[in-house]
Design an enzyme around this catalytic site. Structure first.
Site, mmCIF file in Angstrom:
data_model
loop_
_atom_site.group_PDB
_atom_site.id
_atom_site.type_symbol
_atom_site.label_atom_id
_atom_site.label_comp_id
_atom_site.label_asym_id
_atom_site.label_seq_id
_atom_site.Cartn_x
_atom_site.Cartn_y
_atom_site.Cartn_z
ATOM 1 N N ASN A 69 -4.875 -10.265 -4.510
ATOM 2 C CA ASN A 69 -4.831 -9.660 -3.173
ATOM 3 C C ASN A 69 -4.093 -8.329 -3.188
ATOM 4 O OD1 ASN A 69 -2.470 -11.078 -3.773
ATOM 5 N ND2 ASN A 69 -2.022 -11.547 -1.639
ATOM 6 N N ASP A 72 0.814 -1.227 0.000
ATOM 7 C CA ASP A 72 0.000 0.000 0.000
ATOM 8 C C ASP A 72 0.841 1.267 0.000
ATOM 9 O OD1 ASP A 72 -2.400 -1.599 0.281
ATOM 10 O OD2 ASP A 72 -1.901 -1.794 2.404
ATOM 11 N N LYS A 79 2.639 2.041 -5.079
ATOM 12 C CA LYS A 79 3.433 1.520 -6.205
ATOM 13 C C LYS A 79 2.725 1.667 -7.532
ATOM 14 C CE LYS A 79 3.699 -2.550 -4.423
ATOM 15 N NZ LYS A 79 2.963 -2.190 -3.195
ATOM 16 N N TYR A 96 3.207 13.611 -4.152
ATOM 17 C CA TYR A 96 2.485 14.486 -3.223
ATOM 18 C C TYR A 96 0.970 14.478 -3.452
ATOM 19 C CZ TYR A 96 2.816 17.612 -7.268
ATOM 20 O OH TYR A 96 2.743 18.142 -8.530
ATOM 21 N N GLN A 143 2.503 -6.059 -3.157
ATOM 22 C CA GLN A 143 2.659 -5.931 -1.712
ATOM 23 C C GLN A 143 3.990 -5.246 -1.365
ATOM 24 O OE1 GLN A 143 1.602 -9.367 -2.747
ATOM 25 N NE2 GLN A 143 -0.501 -8.765 -2.514
ATOM 26 N N GLY A 181 -3.674 -4.449 -4.722
ATOM 27 C CA GLY A 181 -4.543 -3.428 -5.295
ATOM 28 C C GLY A 181 -3.729 -2.206 -5.657
ATOM 29 N N HIS A 182 -3.520 -1.970 -6.951
ATOM 30 C CA HIS A 182 -2.715 -0.842 -7.402
ATOM 31 C C HIS A 182 -3.628 0.199 -8.037
ATOM 32 C CE1 HIS A 182 1.125 -3.566 -7.625
ATOM 33 N NE2 HIS A 182 0.600 -3.464 -6.435
#
Length: 416
Positions: A38, A13, A16, A400, A221, A40-41
């Site tokens: 599993n 998280d 990435k 940012y 991950q 999530g991007h």
């Protein structure tokens, strides 16, 4: 740089997907080499949000291609949904994705097993329920379904019957589909993937294209969730370090750069050790500002201060050459910011843990810094300099905001 990897340096998280999407415009191939749905991007394209659980985070506006490598376990139904979502805005995009037939399938049986096993555990791991662990278990115990079996129907049918016989002994009649139903289900998914243009192509056949062009490896991950080196057993079931690129026929030594992505603070989803976790109101503030809810599960993420010993451990395990910082803006406005610079383990201070198990005994040693009103402030520059001096790596980029273009090179920010 012709070949790079973007790897999570914490517990996932870290942002990435955005970083990969930012770099992807300059790369011919974007390659997922491990994990499954599993992950999530989240990416933004033309101000629209997309969440990829399986698809490599290509930039749909360019000609970049996506490859799903043999180290993945793939939920074909989820994959189709993701492609169809992109197809709505980018017709024909399905033909830009390639899958290694050596990859394994996640079956509905695996998802049901995941839920059953989690309910049986005295201390639940906190899985996503996506069937990843059971699929990887079948892979290791030589019971799994490789995708090339979708083109060998007699062998597929036999394998499903063998799998079901074993699973029925272990779980009774609680797995839903029988072998015949599962066979039909998989063939229908195969036909749908072919219909939308997805290519089943080995990494061997694409090796020349990878090496003559340019390739960006997208990790899933983060290192602290790696099966071998993460905070076991509260980990995922596959490789989260750069060394997982071997599943695509590469060596980490071939890469021009390995970017470790870290947040300006730390988050974690699910159970497991978390040395710098905060349970005060500041955690709620950061969670709300940073929209810290899982892209896959929607669960609120646990919040903690930046953990430099864990990051230095990740650097040692995954051979990072640069760091990328995300969400520095989320901490803007705080009077002070804490950073863990060492652990106290068994009464002794340690700058970096020797094993992941030491995190279970670690008490954080903090340094308190002055807060900043914006990332342009001198105080934020000092925060970055502390990270660099402690880790020995340069921060190459600073993100940012959620938008793909809301990112600056280090020199662009500090030269301003």
């Amino acid at each position: 740089m012709k070949s790079i990897a973007v790897i999570g340096a914490q517990w996932g998280d870290e942002g990435k997907g955005k970083i990969v999407n930012y770099f992807a415009r300059d790369y011919h191939w974007v390659v997922r080499f491990s994990g499954g749905a599993n992950a999530g991007h989240t990416i933004y394209v033309n101000n629209k949000k997309y969440v990829n659980h399986l698809l490599p985070s290509i930039d749909p506006r360019t000609e970049s291609l996506g490859f799903l490598g043999a180290g993945m376990v793939i939920d074909l139904e989820q994959l189709i949904r993701e492609i169809e979502t992109l197809e709505y805005d980018f017709p024909g995009i399905g033909s830009r994705f390639y899958i290694d037939p050596e990859a394994f399938a996640v079956l509905p049986w695996h998802k049901e097993q995941d839920r059953l096993l989690e309910s049986m555990r005295k201390k639940p791991i906190g899985t996503t329920g996506k069937g990843i662990g059971p699929a990887c278990t079948d892979k290791v115990s030589r019971e799994g379904i490789k995708l090339y079996l979708l083109e060998d129907e007699p062998a597929l049918k036999e394998r499903l019957e063998n799998m079901y016989t074993l699973k029925k002994e272990l779980f009774g009649g609680r797995l839903g589909m029988n072998p015949e139903e599962m066979f039909g289900y998989l063939l229908s998914l195969r036909d749908k993937l072919i219909e939308i243009g997805v290519n089943f192509t080995s990494s061997i056949d694409l090796s020349k294209s990878f090496r003559e062009g340019s390739v960006l490896f997208e990790g899933a991950q983060g290192v602290m969730l790696d099966l071998d080196f993460g905070t076991y057993p509260f980990v995922t079931s596959s490789s989260c370090t750069v060394h997982g690129v071997t599943s695509v026929g590469f060596s980490a030594s071939e890469l021009d750069a390995v970017f470790g992505v870290i947040k300006a603070y730390t988050t974690r989803v699910g159970s497991g050790v978390f040395p710098t976790e905060e349970d005060s109101s500041i955690a709620d503030t950061i969670r709300e500002r940073g929209v810290e809810f899982g892209a896959t599960t929607g669960r609120p993420r646990r919040i903690g201060w930046l953990d430099l010993p864990a990051i230095k451990y990740a650097i040692a395990r995954s051979a990072f050459t640069h760091l990328i910082i995300t969400k520095g803006d989320v901490l803007s406005g705080l009077d002070e910011v804490k950073v863990c610079v060492a652990y106290e383990i068994d009464g002794k201070e340690k700058a970096v843990p020797s094993t992941s198990h030491e995190l279970f005994k670690a008490r954080p040693v903090y340094r308190t810094l002055k807060g900043w009103s914006s990332i342009s402030d001198r105080a934020f520059a000092e925060y970055i300099q502390l990270i660099e001096s402690e880790t020995g790596l340069q921060v190459s980029h600073i993100s940012y905001g959620p938008g793909t273009d809301e990112i600056l090179k280090r020199s662009e920010l500090f030269d301003r």
